[in-house]
Design a protein around this motif. Structure first.
Motif, PDB file in Angstrom:
ATOM      1  N   LEU A   2       1.335   2.785  -3.479  1.00  0.00           N
ATOM      2  CA  LEU A   2       0.136   3.170  -4.217  1.00  0.00           C
ATOM      3  C   LEU A   2       0.291   4.585  -4.781  1.00  0.00           C
ATOM      4  CD1 LEU A   2      -2.558   1.621  -4.640  1.00  0.00           C
ATOM      5  CD2 LEU A   2      -3.522   2.999  -2.777  1.00  0.00           C
ATOM      6  N   GLY A  12      -4.288  -2.842   4.540  1.00  0.00           N
ATOM      7  CA  GLY A  12      -3.112  -2.575   3.729  1.00  0.00           C
ATOM      8  C   GLY A  12      -1.904  -3.282   4.298  1.00  0.00           C
ATOM      9  N   LEU A  35      -3.085   9.004   4.473  1.00  0.00           N
ATOM     10  CA  LEU A  35      -3.621   7.650   4.388  1.00  0.00           C
ATOM     11  C   LEU A  35      -3.267   6.853   5.631  1.00  0.00           C
ATOM     12  CD1 LEU A  35      -5.146   5.558   2.752  1.00  0.00           C
ATOM     13  CD2 LEU A  35      -3.026   4.950   1.597  1.00  0.00           C
ATOM     14  N   VAL A  85      -4.609   7.138  -3.855  1.00  0.00           N
ATOM     15  CA  VAL A  85      -4.664   7.399  -2.414  1.00  0.00           C
ATOM     16  C   VAL A  85      -5.710   8.468  -2.122  1.00  0.00           C
ATOM     17  CG1 VAL A  85      -3.398   8.359  -0.445  1.00  0.00           C
ATOM     18  CG2 VAL A  85      -2.300   6.683  -1.935  1.00  0.00           C
ATOM     19  N   ASP A  86      -5.725   9.536  -2.915  1.00  0.00           N
ATOM     20  CA  ASP A  86      -6.698  10.614  -2.704  1.00  0.00           C
ATOM     21  C   ASP A  86      -8.130  10.102  -2.849  1.00  0.00           C
ATOM     22  OD1 ASP A  86      -4.686  12.464  -2.262  1.00  0.00           O
ATOM     23  OD2 ASP A  86      -4.560  13.042  -4.379  1.00  0.00           O
ATOM     24  N   LEU A 112      -9.043   8.122   0.257  1.00  0.00           N
ATOM     25  CA  LEU A 112      -9.269   9.003   1.402  1.00  0.00           C
ATOM     26  C   LEU A 112     -10.681   9.571   1.378  1.00  0.00           C
ATOM     27  CD1 LEU A 112      -5.885  10.952   1.573  1.00  0.00           C
ATOM     28  CD2 LEU A 112      -6.733   9.277   3.215  1.00  0.00           C
ATOM     29  N   VAL A 114       0.820  -1.211   0.000  1.00  0.00           N
ATOM     30  CA  VAL A 114       0.000   0.000   0.000  1.00  0.00           C
ATOM     31  C   VAL A 114       0.853   1.258   0.000  1.00  0.00           C
ATOM     32  CG1 VAL A 114      -0.167  -0.002   2.534  1.00  0.00           C
ATOM     33  CG2 VAL A 114      -1.936   1.135   1.190  1.00  0.00           C
ATOM     34  N   ASN A 115       2.087   1.170   0.514  1.00  0.00           N
ATOM     35  CA  ASN A 115       2.961   2.335   0.540  1.00  0.00           C
ATOM     36  C   ASN A 115       3.467   2.722  -0.854  1.00  0.00           C
ATOM     37  OD1 ASN A 115       4.145  -0.240   0.989  1.00  0.00           O
ATOM     38  ND2 ASN A 115       6.111   0.683   1.449  1.00  0.00           N
ATOM     39  N   ASP A 159      -0.418   8.367  -5.873  1.00  0.00           N
ATOM     40  CA  ASP A 159      -1.021   9.426  -5.062  1.00  0.00           C
ATOM     41  C   ASP A 159      -2.479   9.688  -5.415  1.00  0.00           C
ATOM     42  OD1 ASP A 159       1.264   9.747  -3.623  1.00  0.00           O
ATOM     43  OD2 ASP A 159       1.922  11.598  -4.611  1.00  0.00           O
ATOM     44  N   LEU A 163       4.424   5.530   3.862  1.00  0.00           N
ATOM     45  CA  LEU A 163       3.022   5.767   3.530  1.00  0.00           C
ATOM     46  C   LEU A 163       2.698   7.237   3.756  1.00  0.00           C
ATOM     47  CD1 LEU A 163       0.696   3.890   2.636  1.00  0.00           C
ATOM     48  CD2 LEU A 163      -0.036   3.824   5.023  1.00  0.00           C
ATOM     49  N   ARG A 164       1.905   7.823   2.868  1.00  0.00           N
ATOM     50  CA  ARG A 164       1.499   9.206   3.049  1.00  0.00           C
ATOM     51  C   ARG A 164       0.781   9.388   4.379  1.00  0.00           C
ATOM     52  NH1 ARG A 164      -1.680  11.417  -2.088  1.00  0.00           N
ATOM     53  NH2 ARG A 164      -2.314  12.901  -0.499  1.00  0.00           N
TER      54      ARG A 164
END
Length: 334
Positions: free
Chosen positions: A140, A176, A189, A145-146, A149, A137-138, A142, A185-186
């Motif tokens: 993924l 994840g 997220l 990811v958005d 979210l 998942v890290n 961006d 990871l962001r």
């Protein structure tokens, strides 16, 4: 068809299994992030838990696993008029998935020409009322990811193109997994995951032998292996169902609220999501154990899972996040 490996037969990894169980009791906890070595049973655990859970009742042919006819969106022309039981969905979201594959594709030309909401549902529709699993998942992208979210926050997937709008329920437990050495990871997220656990390859020889022995037995004769562990899985299922029923009646005293707030304040966790998640996880743990109210024992048992991924980095502290949580618990929850 080969059935999922029994959940109760997974060797070790107690923290990962506990986190999975807690989110099965209360999906509102917000999913599980599992970081660690490859080949440690991360994907096996989520599929095993989903297979262990009772089936979900859905409208036959529903693209979104609708629970009732009134929940079927108007664009879903494949849905029937009867309710059937299906296994709890587990949907994989691959790293290279396009936006249309994730959220669904709207046929603009057909909509304009024929006046129909022609919509091809995506992975989020299929994951509704089940699990969405993302390996690595890290890594993924961006923009995906958005999207996740937005959907995780609202429980609804909305697609808007050229003035047309499609929406459907998208409530799922997000799981994840990944290796932290391959990228971070962001934070946005990361914060959306309710619980976070770290898994490591077993270092004990006997434990590794047990893993090999069980996997070999499963591969040679899956039916016999499933039969051997069916009773243990059934016990876990019954405990989860009992905990779900008991959850609304778990008493939360002011002392427990104070413990959650003081612990999160001492850890310096941002916002209030840490307290809320810690409280929900402790309630689920109390329900699973058959306790009438939350105690400090319940808070201690889930604190590292609920808070370790929410801590600010301390370059002067070489201890891991879980160790920092444990150290502060020893000072605060005495």
């Amino acid at each position: 068809m080969k059935h999922a490996f029994p959940f109760s037969a997974i060797v070790g990894q107690s923290e990962m299994k506990s986190a999975m169980i807690l989110t099965a009791i209360d999906p509102g906890i917000g999913g599980v992030l599992v970081f660690g070595d490859r080949g440690t049973g991360k994907s096996t655990a989520v599929r095993a838990l989903a297979a262990l859970l009772p089936p979900v009742s859905v409208v036959r042919g529903s693209a979104t696993n609708a629970a009732a006819l009134d929940d079927v969106p108007d664009w879903d022309r494949g849905a029937g008029d009867e309710i059937v039981d299906v296994p709890t969905p587990v949907i994989d979201l691959p790293l290279g998935a396009t936006e249309d594959r994730v959220v669904g594709a709207l046929d603009i030309e057909r909509a304009i020409t024929h006046g129909e909401k022609a919509f091809e549902p995506g992975l989020l529709a299929r994951a509704n009322r089940g699990y969405l699993y993302i390996d690595e998942v890290n890594l993924l992208e961006d923009h995906i990811v958005d999207l996740l979210l937005d959907v995780a926050a609202s429980g609804e997937n909305v697609i808007e193109r050229e003035g047309l709008s499609i929406r459907h329920d998208a409530r799922f437990v997000l799981v994840g997994s990944g290796n932290p050495e391959e990228g971070e990871l962001r934070p946005q997220l990361l914060d959306r995951f309710g619980l976070s656990v770290e898994v490591r390859s077993p270092q004990d020889v006997e434990e590794r032998i047990d893993v090999i022995r069980r996997r070999a037995a499963y591969d040679v004769n899956p039916e016999a292996f499933l039969q051997k562990w069916r009773g243990e899985d059934l016990n876990i299922r019954n405990s989860i169902l009992a905990a779900r029923a008991a959850l609304p009646n778990i008493e939360t005293k002011d002392a427990a609220l104070r413990d959650c707030a003081e612990l999160c304040l001492a850890l310096g966790s941002d916002g209030l999501r840490g307290e809320l998640t810690l409280l929900r996880a402790a309630r689920a743990q109390a329900a699973y154990e058959g306790a009438p109210s939350i105690t400090r024992t319940h808070i201690r048992s889930v604190a590292a899972m609920a808070l370790s991924h929410r801590l600010r980095r301390d370059p002067l502290d070489e201890a891991g996040s879980s160790a920092r949580v444990s150290r502060l618990m020893a000072d605060i929850l005495v």
